[in-house]
Design a protein around this motif. Structure first.
Motif: not given
Length: 194
Positions: A153, A158, A177
């Motif tokens: 990230w 992403r 996540r």
């Protein structure tokens, strides 16, 4: 035999007001968090402006509130649309938010004001970012999966791009996540990425 009339597809102003009036503090916090995320990259707007504009548009009928759709989903959809329109407007604008004109400085002929580029990321911001990254890794406690995802990230990867880079399947990526999001919220519940 008369058929029962179908209810309108969208809520009336009174129904919208009733739903917004019934929001709990937690609902408003969630709506503000959504506004914080959707406002990224929008010049000249604060997250509160975005949330306020969404509510005004829903109340005045500019935007429709579909029946049987969760209120936060409706607000998110409207805010996403408003933010998208604002970004498109900013990109099409002849004004560059990263350029400032110094009215006191002029070029050699003395008639044209000098334009300077503006850097929004200061050395203090960079140092703070590095300190926050060190603190975050300490908070992750050596959890390799979370550290790997945080690193991906930090490089701007992403979704599928991050998942592919990490070599994870969709399920593992989604699980990690969510875990990282929870840790980030614990780390700084009021964080707002720059």
């Amino acid at each position: 035999m008369s058929a029962n009339p179908e209810p309108p597809v969208r809520l009336t102003k009174a129904e919208v007001e009733a739903i917004l009036s019934a929001f709990s503090p937690a609902d408003w916090q969630r709506a503000q968090s959504i506004a914080n995320l959707l406002n990224l990259g929008v010049t000249g707007w604060t997250p509160s402006d975005l949330l306020q504009e969404a509510m005004v548009n829903l109340l005045d009928g500019t935007r429709a509130w579909p029946r049987e759709v969760h209120p936060l989903v409706v607000l998110k959809t409207v805010m996403r649309s408003i933010a998208s329109n604002a970004r498109k407007h900013n990109q099409a604008s002849p004004i560059d938010a990263n350029t400032i004109v110094d009215p006191l400085a002029t070029d050699e002929d003395g008639r044209t004001a000098v334009a300077h580029g503006r850097v929004d990321l200061t050395p203090e911001d960079q140092l703070s970012g590095k300190q926050q990254l060190v603190a975050l890794y300490a908070k992750l406690g050596g959890d390799k999966d979370l550290e790997d995802l945080a690193t991906a990230w930090s490089y701007g990867l992403r979704g599928n791009e991050a998942r592919q880079e990490l070599g994870w399947d969709v399920r593992k990526y989604d699980k990690e996540r969510q875990r990282l999001q929870r840790r980030l919220n614990e780390f700084d519940p009021d964080r707002r990425p720059k």
